[in-house]
Design an enzyme around this catalytic site. Sequence first.
Site, PDB file in Angstrom:
ATOM      1  N   ASP A 103       4.613   0.589  12.068  1.00 52.13           N
ATOM      2  CA  ASP A 103       3.380  -0.019  11.535  1.00 52.13           C
ATOM      3  C   ASP A 103       3.188  -1.456  11.998  1.00 52.13           C
ATOM      4  O   ASP A 103       2.142  -2.053  11.721  1.00 52.13           O
ATOM      5  CB  ASP A 103       3.381   0.034  10.001  1.00 52.13           C
ATOM      6  CG  ASP A 103       3.279   1.462   9.511  1.00 52.13           C
ATOM      7  OD1 ASP A 103       3.500   1.688   8.301  1.00 52.13           O
ATOM      8  OD2 ASP A 103       3.008   2.362  10.328  1.00 52.13           O
ATOM      9  N   CYS A 149      -4.706  12.292  12.143  1.00 48.92           N
ATOM     10  CA  CYS A 149      -5.517  11.085  12.047  1.00 48.92           C
ATOM     11  C   CYS A 149      -5.450  10.371  13.392  1.00 48.92           C
ATOM     12  O   CYS A 149      -4.972  10.936  14.382  1.00 48.92           O
ATOM     13  CB  CYS A 149      -5.017  10.201  10.920  1.00 48.92           C
ATOM     14  SG  CYS A 149      -3.420   9.504  11.291  1.00 48.92           S
ATOM     15  N   ARG A 157      -8.760  -0.271   4.995  1.00 49.03           N
ATOM     16  CA  ARG A 157      -7.872   0.712   4.336  1.00 49.03           C
ATOM     17  C   ARG A 157      -6.607   0.030   3.817  1.00 49.03           C
ATOM     18  O   ARG A 157      -6.016   0.465   2.842  1.00 49.03           O
ATOM     19  CB  ARG A 157      -7.477   1.826   5.307  1.00 49.03           C
ATOM     20  CG  ARG A 157      -8.557   2.867   5.586  1.00 49.03           C
ATOM     21  CD  ARG A 157      -7.988   3.994   6.416  1.00 49.03           C
ATOM     22  NE  ARG A 157      -6.692   4.387   5.914  1.00 49.03           N
ATOM     23  CZ  ARG A 157      -5.666   4.724   6.710  1.00 49.03           C
ATOM     24  NH1 ARG A 157      -5.798   4.718   8.020  1.00 49.03           N
ATOM     25  NH2 ARG A 157      -4.505   5.048   6.190  1.00 49.03           N
ATOM     26  N   ARG A 171       0.267  14.358  12.572  1.00 47.94           N
ATOM     27  CA  ARG A 171       0.721  14.174  11.177  1.00 47.94           C
ATOM     28  C   ARG A 171       1.036  15.527  10.507  1.00 47.94           C
ATOM     29  O   ARG A 171       0.453  15.875   9.503  1.00 47.94           O
ATOM     30  CB  ARG A 171      -0.303  13.401  10.362  1.00 47.94           C
ATOM     31  CG  ARG A 171      -0.826  12.148  10.980  1.00 47.94           C
ATOM     32  CD  ARG A 171       0.224  11.064  11.196  1.00 47.94           C
ATOM     33  NE  ARG A 171       0.774  10.494   9.993  1.00 47.94           N
ATOM     34  CZ  ARG A 171       0.206   9.487   9.311  1.00 47.94           C
ATOM     35  NH1 ARG A 171      -0.930   8.992   9.720  1.00 47.94           N
ATOM     36  NH2 ARG A 171       0.752   9.010   8.215  1.00 47.94           N
ATOM     37  N   LYS A 211       0.854  -1.211   0.000  1.00 43.55           N
ATOM     38  CA  LYS A 211       0.000   0.000   0.000  1.00 43.55           C
ATOM     39  C   LYS A 211       0.879   1.247   0.000  1.00 43.55           C
ATOM     40  O   LYS A 211       0.651   2.178  -0.781  1.00 43.55           O
ATOM     41  CB  LYS A 211      -0.873  -0.007   1.251  1.00 43.55           C
ATOM     42  CG  LYS A 211      -1.545   1.330   1.560  1.00 43.55           C
ATOM     43  CD  LYS A 211      -2.439   1.289   2.769  1.00 43.55           C
ATOM     44  CE  LYS A 211      -1.713   1.527   4.055  1.00 43.55           C
ATOM     45  NZ  LYS A 211      -1.387   2.952   4.343  1.00 43.55           N
ATOM     46  N   ASN A 212       1.927   1.248   0.858  1.00 43.18           N
ATOM     47  CA  ASN A 212       2.732   2.467   1.015  1.00 43.18           C
ATOM     48  C   ASN A 212       3.755   2.668  -0.085  1.00 43.18           C
ATOM     49  O   ASN A 212       4.541   3.614  -0.023  1.00 43.18           O
ATOM     50  CB  ASN A 212       3.397   2.471   2.397  1.00 43.18           C
ATOM     51  CG  ASN A 212       2.352   2.634   3.495  1.00 43.18           C
ATOM     52  OD1 ASN A 212       1.192   2.947   3.202  1.00 43.18           O
ATOM     53  ND2 ASN A 212       2.727   2.380   4.724  1.00 43.18           N
TER      54      ASN A 212
HETATM   55  C1  EPZ Z   1       4.390   6.911   6.102  1.00 47.12           C
HETATM   56  O1  EPZ Z   1       3.628   7.943   6.689  1.00 47.12           O
HETATM   57  C2  EPZ Z   1       3.452   5.716   6.032  1.00 47.12           C
HETATM   58  N1  EPZ Z   1       2.291   6.033   5.198  1.00 47.12           N
HETATM   59  C3  EPZ Z   1       2.976   5.340   7.445  1.00 47.12           C
HETATM   60  O2  EPZ Z   1       2.164   4.175   7.344  1.00 47.12           O
HETATM   61  C4  EPZ Z   1       4.208   5.017   8.281  1.00 47.12           C
HETATM   62  O3  EPZ Z   1       3.800   4.738   9.604  1.00 47.12           O
HETATM   63  C5  EPZ Z   1       5.167   6.220   8.284  1.00 47.12           C
HETATM   64  O4  EPZ Z   1       5.514   6.569   6.919  1.00 47.12           O
HETATM   65  C6  EPZ Z   1       6.455   5.924   9.045  1.00 47.12           C
HETATM   66  O5  EPZ Z   1       7.087   4.817   8.486  1.00 47.12           O
HETATM   67  C7  EPZ Z   1       2.428   6.001   3.848  1.00 47.12           C
HETATM   68  O6  EPZ Z   1       3.499   5.747   3.324  1.00 47.12           O
HETATM   69  C8  EPZ Z   1       1.199   6.294   3.044  1.00 47.12           C
HETATM   70  P1  EPZ Z   1       6.505  10.231   8.193  1.00 47.12           P
HETATM   71  P2  EPZ Z   1       4.215   9.467   6.691  1.00 47.12           P
HETATM   72  O7  EPZ Z   1       6.396  11.510   7.452  1.00 47.12           O
HETATM   73  O8  EPZ Z   1       4.992   9.721   5.469  1.00 47.12           O
HETATM   74  C9  EPZ Z   1       6.725  13.478  11.613  1.00 47.12           C
HETATM   75  C10 EPZ Z   1       0.273   2.825   7.721  1.00 47.12           C
HETATM   76  O9  EPZ Z   1      -0.173   2.301   8.743  1.00 47.12           O
HETATM   77  N2  EPZ Z   1       6.614  14.476  10.537  1.00 47.12           N
HETATM   78  O10 EPZ Z   1       7.706   9.353   7.967  1.00 47.12           O
HETATM   79  O11 EPZ Z   1       3.099  10.366   7.048  1.00 47.12           O
HETATM   80  C11 EPZ Z   1       5.442  12.696  11.792  1.00 47.12           C
HETATM   81  O12 EPZ Z   1       4.552  13.394  12.647  1.00 47.12           O
HETATM   82  C12 EPZ Z   1       0.791   4.253   7.751  1.00 47.12           C
HETATM   83  O13 EPZ Z   1       0.381   2.250   6.605  1.00 47.12           O
HETATM   84  C13 EPZ Z   1       6.779  15.818  10.852  1.00 47.12           C
HETATM   85  O14 EPZ Z   1       6.995  16.181  12.005  1.00 47.12           O
HETATM   86  O15 EPZ Z   1       5.210   9.360   7.942  1.00 47.12           O
HETATM   87  C14 EPZ Z   1       5.932  11.416  12.441  1.00 47.12           C
HETATM   88  O16 EPZ Z   1       6.103  11.648  13.830  1.00 47.12           O
HETATM   89  C15 EPZ Z   1       0.602   4.899   9.127  1.00 47.12           C
HETATM   90  N3  EPZ Z   1       6.681  16.741   9.847  1.00 47.12           N
HETATM   91  C16 EPZ Z   1       7.310  11.205  11.789  1.00 47.12           C
HETATM   92  O17 EPZ Z   1       7.675  12.477  11.216  1.00 47.12           O
HETATM   93  C17 EPZ Z   1       6.444  16.373   8.547  1.00 47.12           C
HETATM   94  O18 EPZ Z   1       6.398  17.270   7.671  1.00 47.12           O
HETATM   95  C18 EPZ Z   1       7.317  10.170  10.677  1.00 47.12           C
HETATM   96  O19 EPZ Z   1       6.333  10.539   9.749  1.00 47.12           O
HETATM   97  C19 EPZ Z   1       6.279  15.001   8.255  1.00 47.12           C
HETATM   98  C20 EPZ Z   1       6.374  14.066   9.261  1.00 47.12           C
END
Ligand code: EPZ
Length: 418
Positions: free
Chosen positions: A306, A117, A398, A122, A22-23
Amino acid sequence: MSRYIIEGGRPLEGCLRIKAAKNSVLPLLAASILTQEKVTLQNCPQISDIKNMLKILTGIGCVVERDDEGNITIDPKDLYCEQIPCVLAKELRSSVFLMGPMLSRMKKAKISYPGGCEIGMRPIDIHLSGLRELGIVIDEESGYLDCDAAGAHAAQILLDLPSVGATENLMMASVFNKGTTVLRNCAKEPEITDLQNFLNAMGARVSGAGSSMIVIEGVNKLHGVTYRPIPDRIIAGTYIIAAAMCGGNICLEGAIPEHISSLIAKLSKTACKISCKNDKISIRSKGRLKSLERIDTMYYPGFPTDLQTQMMALQTISRGTSVIAENIFETRFKTVPQLIKMGADITVRDRTAVVRGVPRLHGAQVSATDLRGGASLVLAGLAAEGVTEVKDIYHIDRGYEDMAPILSSLGAKISRTV
Ligand code: EPZ
């Protein structure tokens, strides 16, 4: 509303094939608008996050086809709109990484601010600061992000933290910028490497994915492609943990063991037997497993956030005490009260959960609160004594295709009410 009814206590035996991640499919679908030619992604699962992304692509002018073999074809020739439909953007957080490809293709983008979410705020500050360093003008007003990429250019960008989405967005926002863009402190997840391989298969010049530095040489145009995304490491990990909890012997086909090396390393300490050969992973488990003293979720290749709740479900019935620290998202323990309803012994303080293993969980009526938490409640029901009813399983839809038929084929007693 649909729910799962599970009669626990049965071992799992058999094989299952893992479909595309999915990701990975989600960012690749976003990247498909970087060309005016057709793009086909193979082996895709039927899950609602992908359905919603296809609705968004249709809503901005793409023609979308999907067949029964899991092939999705996008024809982005007539892309006409730079505004992501608000209602869909809210429904699908990952629409945020449509910004990069939209700005590269249309030089403009308008998207409603994606909300938080079930697992946290996020924020997208790292996405926005990186896009601004690429010369993109972003007005944030009344809940919308109005972006103008007329002056976009190559840049050297250091990400504040290795965000998966921000890394992907900035890669896609840079593919046509003349010169060399360098991204540092990038995410190293396999999905990033998959995006690099996909973009390069379309004619881009991206290198370094999988390391913390990614280099993008701007090109003029990208062409269509047929591409098979990597298998879903989180789906693979979820079913491996299910077998560890229920006992039995299952094999996964079409998986990549290296992508879940942290899970395999952890489970090998609990007395279940895991063997890997090429794209096959087998797990044999019997009886009550030893608790893992400590689990820390980390960026890849550390233990994936995850799989945190699924691993917590396993620890609730292991022998001993386990400390689980969720270092990536701020509220990823929402499933704990539901597990406690099933007899688990868990105490949470801030981002740390202490799980004292009990011999057995008992069935109960529980509700899914988020995608991975919902999956962990199904796993708990499979191992519990008696009947468990899992409500609000739209969260699970999802990311998990056909969970009931797949588990039934492995010997579980699970049905889905309409
Ligand atoms: C991706 O989300 C995945 N989703 C998530 O999977 C996964 O948990 C996550 O990466 C971490 O591996 C998809 O790929 C669609 P991040 P993403 O930006 O990109 C902070 C699932 O269950 N952050 O790496 O949103 C954020 O708050 C989902 O399949 C900022 O602070 O994750 C978090 O604490 C859930 N500012 C950390 O970074 C930003 O601009 C990691 O988030 C962006 C992120």
